[in-house]
Design an enzyme around this catalytic site. Sequence first.
Site, PDB file in Angstrom:
ATOM      1  CG  ASP A 200      -2.061   1.104   1.366  1.00  0.00           C
ATOM      2  OD1 ASP A 200      -2.773   0.869   0.426  1.00  0.00           O
ATOM      3  OD2 ASP A 200      -1.981   1.910   2.228  1.00  0.00           O
ATOM      4  CD  GLU A 254      -2.435   2.245  -3.603  1.00  0.00           C
ATOM      5  OE1 GLU A 254      -3.270   2.882  -3.856  1.00  0.00           O
ATOM      6  OE2 GLU A 254      -1.796   2.635  -2.423  1.00  0.00           O
ATOM      7  CG  HIS A 326      -9.953  -0.956  -2.348  1.00  0.00           C
ATOM      8  ND1 HIS A 326      -8.649  -1.341  -3.040  1.00  0.00           N
ATOM      9  CD2 HIS A 326      -9.425  -0.226  -1.457  1.00  0.00           C
ATOM     10  CE1 HIS A 326      -7.469  -0.895  -2.436  1.00  0.00           C
ATOM     11  NE2 HIS A 326      -8.020  -0.218  -1.585  1.00  0.00           N
TER      12      HIS A 326
END
Length: 552
Positions: A200, A254, A326
């Site tokens: 992340d 990411e 998401h």
Amino acid sequence: MNSQTVTKSDWYKKMSFYQIWIRSFADGDGDGIGDLYGVYDKLEYIKSLGVDGIWFSPLYPSPNADYGYDISDYKDIHPDYGDLDQFRKVLDKAHELGLKVIMDLVINHTSDEHPWFIESKKGADNPYSDYYIWRDKPNNWDSLFEGKAWEYVPERGQYYLHIFAKKQPDLNMDNPKVREEVKSIMRFWLDMGVDGFREDVINFISKKEGLPDGLPFLPAAKGMPHYKDGPHIHEYLAEFRQVCNEYDCFQVGEGPMTTIKTAMDYLTGPTKSLDMMFSFDHMMADCFYTEYMHRPFSLPKLKKAFSSWQYALEGKGWNALYMENHDHPRIISRYGSHYYWKESGKMLAACYLFLKGTPFIYQGQEIGMTNIRLPSIEHYMDISSKNNYYNYHKKEDPDKRLKRIHLSSRDSARTPVQWDDSQYAGFSTVRPWFYVNPNYKKINVAGEEKDESSILNFYRKCLKLRKSSDTLIYGKYKEYFPKDRQLYVYDRCLDNESYLIICSFSRLPVKLKRPDKYIGKKARLVLCNYEKEGHIRGFLRPFECRIYRYKD
Ligand code: GLC
């Protein structure tokens, strides 16, 4: 790259992944919340899509200020979703089915309810005091989710940094103890048998020394040099890479606001610290940073984003391909058409599944789920949607703000998966934690299973085709007619074989264009999103896509 050689370390190149955001995937224990019991029962379905792995968005204990991306215990499972035993069962069954499993590694920040933060808050003289970034005086940084990036803690008499929500304090990665904690988390899951990590906001973990004032997020939204790609990022990632190397696992990072230039340092060369990176460029073909600014969709912009990454990484790195996750609204509602729901849903699959890289498919994408429109901002749950409504756009009139939310909220990706046309869409036997999209009677897995021409079956066909062909995995990418505002045309070539992918983004019929090199050559139509009948020679129907194969 030779077409046949898939060495131990690049097994992920042939793969495709399915992303699960568990809270809305499938409720197995009847409490209205998706969980690992639900996942267990759906593993055969996931396998049937033709994917080879699952990426789990965070499953860990979390107060859910940011739905799992605020972790309060990295080595356990949120009680809403099951427990470690149930996770092991899912993992074992996934492996038996030949599916790899990767976990979300969220190490830029924790929850403010993580024991490390609870201790750290107490003062500058306890073992956790330097686990976070504390200052006597805040600098001028803005957070991405909630006003200024600093929050004062009277108990400690200092401010802590939070690039995201107040409940997501940033970890101090410069502290070697924190890095040891990260490695221990990685080992915990790798020892259990997981196959890798999605990391992340990984390009945020090293902050500029001295934390100098920077450009505020607004309006200079172009870059955040002060906390992106910091000075020690590659050193730290090299340490984590070392752990991964012990296990033959892989890492996809990411990279919000990553440019190709900086991504190359992560993906290639001596520092190669990640196997792939999720870029955001193609997600900006209609809006900037999800809800910040909405623009009309531009196909040339989308194509440019795809092509730039494809060309830059050719022979050097590997792309992570996605259209939904998401954090973004549904693609049919963004880049396709509700009227031509089926056609555009299939075309949008083809337009990216044949690019060079490893495709990721987000839950519900494979059945063409679309955005939800809730009647007021109070109905939305996502912190970033609320922030956009109440802070960034507070000067706009409420109707306009709500319209923005309808177009761009992350909550559109977070409605329960539509399994069938029974009450609550077969997601749960009780009222789910979040609203079911009212279109579930038309859009659901069970209905699409029965329809040979469904979006679901088209995803299966695309994945099967991709897997069957070295050309579609390793072949070179080239784009044609980049300025065309209706067509996206590219090919993939390897040795004497080529695949030509033609996608129309138009609601009207458009003239079929082929690159000169293919004119007059014998081709086989291997995939199309329409039935054969009703086709006007030389034209593409609304949102038609065709995949041709040429062999010398
Ligand atoms: C990533 C996640 C997103 C989350 C943010 C903060 O962008 O994908 O869902 O809100 O990081 O952790």
